[in-house]
Design a protein around this motif. Structure first.
Motif, PDB file in Angstrom:
ATOM      1  N   GLU A 102      20.615  47.306  22.083  1.00 27.77           N
ATOM      2  CA  GLU A 102      20.633  46.485  20.877  1.00 27.77           C
ATOM      3  C   GLU A 102      19.223  46.031  20.531  1.00 27.77           C
ATOM      4  N   SER A 103      18.992  45.853  19.238  1.00 26.70           N
ATOM      5  CA  SER A 103      17.633  45.549  18.780  1.00 26.70           C
ATOM      6  C   SER A 103      17.232  44.103  19.012  1.00 26.70           C
ATOM      7  N   SER A 104      18.202  43.203  19.176  1.00 22.46           N
ATOM      8  CA  SER A 104      17.908  41.787  19.370  1.00 22.46           C
ATOM      9  C   SER A 104      19.157  41.103  19.909  1.00 22.46           C
ATOM     10  N   PRO A 105      19.047  39.861  20.382  1.00 20.69           N
ATOM     11  CA  PRO A 105      20.235  39.156  20.873  1.00 20.69           C
ATOM     12  C   PRO A 105      21.306  38.962  19.809  1.00 20.69           C
ATOM     13  N   SER A 106      20.912  38.965  18.541  1.00 18.46           N
ATOM     14  CA  SER A 106      21.867  38.721  17.455  1.00 18.46           C
ATOM     15  C   SER A 106      22.241  39.985  16.699  1.00 18.46           C
ATOM     16  N   ALA A 107      21.979  41.157  17.291  1.00 17.66           N
ATOM     17  CA  ALA A 107      22.201  42.418  16.580  1.00 17.66           C
ATOM     18  C   ALA A 107      23.665  42.641  16.245  1.00 17.66           C
ATOM     19  N   ARG A 108      24.586  42.124  17.059  1.00 24.93           N
ATOM     20  CA  ARG A 108      26.014  42.269  16.757  1.00 24.93           C
ATOM     21  C   ARG A 108      26.773  41.077  17.315  1.00 24.93           C
ATOM     22  N   ALA A 109      27.971  40.862  16.774  1.00 26.50           N
ATOM     23  CA  ALA A 109      28.830  39.802  17.288  1.00 26.50           C
ATOM     24  C   ALA A 109      29.209  40.104  18.728  1.00 26.50           C
ATOM     25  N   GLN A 110      29.397  39.050  19.518  1.00 29.27           N
ATOM     26  CA  GLN A 110      29.620  39.221  20.951  1.00 29.27           C
ATOM     27  C   GLN A 110      31.068  39.035  21.377  1.00 29.27           C
ATOM     28  N   ASP A 130      46.885  21.946  27.992  1.00 32.15           N
ATOM     29  CA  ASP A 130      45.641  21.898  28.775  1.00 32.15           C
ATOM     30  C   ASP A 130      45.400  20.451  29.170  1.00 32.15           C
ATOM     31  N   ASP A 131      45.650  20.152  30.450  1.00 32.49           N
ATOM     32  CA  ASP A 131      45.458  18.770  30.918  1.00 32.49           C
ATOM     33  C   ASP A 131      44.098  18.552  31.553  1.00 32.49           C
ATOM     34  N   GLY A 132      43.236  19.569  31.461  1.00 29.88           N
ATOM     35  CA  GLY A 132      41.876  19.428  31.980  1.00 29.88           C
ATOM     36  C   GLY A 132      41.722  19.759  33.438  1.00 29.88           C
ATOM     37  N   THR A 133      42.815  20.145  34.106  1.00 26.17           N
ATOM     38  CA  THR A 133      42.734  20.426  35.541  1.00 26.17           C
ATOM     39  C   THR A 133      42.771  21.923  35.850  1.00 26.17           C
ATOM     40  N   GLY A 134      42.904  22.775  34.853  1.00 20.15           N
ATOM     41  CA  GLY A 134      42.993  24.210  35.077  1.00 20.15           C
ATOM     42  C   GLY A 134      41.680  24.798  35.564  1.00 20.15           C
ATOM     43  N   GLY A 135      41.774  25.951  36.195  1.00 21.26           N
ATOM     44  CA  GLY A 135      40.585  26.583  36.758  1.00 21.26           C
ATOM     45  C   GLY A 135      40.062  27.744  35.944  1.00 21.26           C
ATOM     46  N   ARG A 136      40.441  27.817  34.647  1.00 20.46           N
ATOM     47  CA  ARG A 136      40.043  28.956  33.824  1.00 20.46           C
ATOM     48  C   ARG A 136      39.562  28.482  32.452  1.00 20.46           C
ATOM     49  N   PRO A 137      38.545  27.632  32.399  1.00 18.03           N
ATOM     50  CA  PRO A 137      38.084  27.125  31.102  1.00 18.03           C
ATOM     51  C   PRO A 137      37.602  28.238  30.183  1.00 18.03           C
ATOM     52  N   GLU A 138      37.780  28.019  28.889  1.00 24.02           N
ATOM     53  CA  GLU A 138      37.441  29.017  27.876  1.00 24.02           C
ATOM     54  C   GLU A 138      36.084  28.722  27.253  1.00 24.02           C
ATOM     55  N   VAL A 139      35.326  29.794  27.056  1.00 26.43           N
ATOM     56  CA  VAL A 139      34.031  29.695  26.367  1.00 26.43           C
ATOM     57  C   VAL A 139      33.904  30.870  25.414  1.00 26.43           C
ATOM     58  N   GLN A 140      33.040  30.736  24.427  1.00 28.63           N
ATOM     59  CA  GLN A 140      32.735  31.859  23.551  1.00 28.63           C
ATOM     60  C   GLN A 140      31.799  32.810  24.290  1.00 28.63           C
ATOM     61  N   ARG A 141      32.124  34.105  24.264  1.00 26.85           N
ATOM     62  CA  ARG A 141      31.294  35.090  24.957  1.00 26.85           C
ATOM     63  C   ARG A 141      29.838  35.005  24.509  1.00 26.85           C
ATOM     64  N   LEU A 183      52.725  35.850  33.044  1.00 21.06           N
ATOM     65  CA  LEU A 183      52.946  36.846  32.009  1.00 21.06           C
ATOM     66  C   LEU A 183      52.056  38.048  32.245  1.00 21.06           C
ATOM     67  N   THR A 184      52.439  39.155  31.636  1.00 17.04           N
ATOM     68  CA  THR A 184      51.584  40.330  31.593  1.00 17.04           C
ATOM     69  C   THR A 184      50.883  40.301  30.248  1.00 17.04           C
ATOM     70  N   THR A 185      49.585  40.462  30.238  1.00 18.11           N
ATOM     71  CA  THR A 185      48.847  40.294  28.995  1.00 18.11           C
ATOM     72  C   THR A 185      47.684  41.257  28.931  1.00 18.11           C
ATOM     73  N   THR A 186      47.133  41.392  27.770  1.00 18.59           N
ATOM     74  CA  THR A 186      45.886  42.109  27.603  1.00 18.59           C
ATOM     75  C   THR A 186      44.865  41.150  27.043  1.00 18.59           C
ATOM     76  N   ARG A 187      43.735  41.050  27.684  1.00 14.78           N
ATOM     77  CA  ARG A 187      42.660  40.186  27.198  1.00 14.78           C
ATOM     78  C   ARG A 187      41.491  41.075  26.842  1.00 14.78           C
ATOM     79  N   PRO A 188      41.412  41.585  25.583  1.00 16.51           N
ATOM     80  CA  PRO A 188      40.396  42.579  25.237  1.00 16.51           C
ATOM     81  C   PRO A 188      38.980  42.058  25.401  1.00 16.51           C
ATOM     82  N   THR A 189      38.056  42.971  25.661  1.00 17.92           N
ATOM     83  CA  THR A 189      36.632  42.688  25.754  1.00 17.92           C
ATOM     84  C   THR A 189      35.898  43.587  24.758  1.00 17.92           C
ATOM     85  N   PRO A 190      35.696  43.124  23.569  1.00 17.33           N
ATOM     86  CA  PRO A 190      35.111  43.990  22.558  1.00 17.33           C
ATOM     87  C   PRO A 190      33.732  44.468  22.933  1.00 17.33           C
TER      88      PRO A 190
END
Length: 362
Positions: free
Chosen positions: A34-42, A92-103, A355-362
């Motif tokens: 990629e040409s720069s850190p902002s070249a494409r959405a993450q 979400d009671d704040g005690t889970g071990g899988r917090p979410e962040v934007q990639r 559950l069985t799920t798919t968590r895509p990674t674009p």
């Protein structure tokens, strides 16, 4: 040009490796197409697990930065039937071990932790070859080359480094998703927003169809419409015609609740097809001096919530192994691979809780 440690790919795994090496004062250069850190959405949200991804960020000394980008409340999860009936609803009671962040935010804090010039942007790899004695040459699309004493392929599913180690290539996994975004969801897409809730929502596989969606920052819903079909089936759909493609995909969900179908029909962006690929189950290679792989380059699987976490941990563990064996790179690579192979094999069968799920990674 000669560099002691060369990483191909400035994704999460490659950057984590670079950060850990930097902390241990081991010179490293990362080359990125990629040409720069902002070249494409993450991409969208990532749930970073306390038993792997967070351990990597601790090794990288970035837990404070990580906590600063966590989206509060987004560990909420609900499971629905196709008719909209809620089968499972966990707040979400704040005690889970899988917090979410934007990639993109996670990648940003990793990039910000590295000295200027560590990442060389606009370097697309055209090929790699062994020079013997553990040395490898990387050739870039512009004709430039670099010779390295330790080459790490962190360059994803279609790695240009992988052929140095194995002939394995990814194969279509039988499932694809169509990706949609709904903006200003609470006001413009109220029914869909109510169905998704404050975190993630899934309608598990039903007749070869699935919907997974989550709430991102800025009142955005990000949905993945899953279909188990051969690639020829998708090839018959013209995704350059957004309206026609949307209508064709929506027909596959006739009879589903209107609020769920709206995640398809009310998309504010062009629908994007993302096929899933995987390397052979249990993929591994014999030790080759001076080169290794991490993340999807090493163990690509259909998304199951573990991919980004494994890439982070791969990078951290490889960096720590190299720091622990400063005069024995081969010993470090052997130690890393002997732990990585079974770890990735175990995670390949992992599923999200309940559950069985798919968590895509674009």
């Amino acid at each position: 040009m000669y560099t002691p440690v060369t990483v191909i790919g400035a994704g999460l795994g490659g950057l984590t490796l670079a950060r850990v090496l930097h902390l241990h004062k081991i010179p490293v250069t990362v080359y990125e197409a990629e040409s720069s850190p902002s070249a494409r959405a993450q991409g969208g949200l990532l749930d970073i697990h306390d038993h792997n991804g967070q351990l990597a960020l601790k090794a990288a000394g970035l837990m404070d930065e990580f906590h600063s980008i966590v989206l509060d409340g987004h560990q909420a999860m609900r499971v629905l039937d196709p008719d909209g009936t809620v089968l499972f609803d966990q707040a979400d009671d704040g005690t889970g071990g899988r917090p979410e962040v934007q990639r993109g935010e996670l990648r940003r804090i990793l990039l910000d932790s590295l000295p200027a010039g560590t990442v060389r942007w606009g370097h697309k790899v055209a090929g790699t070859r062994s020079l013997g004695d553990g040395l490898h040459e990387v050739t870039f699309a512009d004709g430039g080359t670099v010779v390295t004493g330790l080459l790490v392929g962190a360059d994803g599913a279609w790695s240009r480094v992988r052929p140095l180690l194995t002939t394995a290539t990814p194969e279509y996994a039988g499932t694809s998703v169509v990706e949609t975004y709904l903006f200003e969801a609470d006001t413009r897409h109220h029914a869909a927003a109510e169905a998704v809730g404050g975190g993630s929502m899934i309608v598990p596989w039903h007749g070869g169809r699935e919907i997974f969606a989550h709430r991102e920052s800025a009142d955005t819903l990000h949905a993945y419409i899953g279909l188990s079909e051969p690639q020829d089936w998708f090839a018959a759909i013209d995704f350059t015609d957004a309206a026609a493609a949307t209508a064709r995909i929506a027909r596959e969900f006739d009879g589903w609740a209107p609020e769920l179908r709206s995640l398809i029909t009310e998309g504010d962006t062009v629908p994007v097809l993302r096929p899933f690929y995987a390397l052979p189950t249990g993929h591994r290679w014999e030790r080759v001096p001076g080169v290794t792989l991490l993340g999807d380059a090493a163990h690509l699987t259909p998304p199951n919530g573990e991919g980004a976490n494994l890439a982070l941990l791969d990078g951290a563990e490889l960096g720590r192994a190299l720091a622990a064996h400063p005069d024995d790179a081969e010993g470090a690579l052997t130690e890393y691979e002997q732990a990585m192979f079974p770890r990735s094999g175990e995670a390949a069968g992992a599923t999200e809780p309940a559950l069985t799920t798919t968590r895509p990674t674009p």
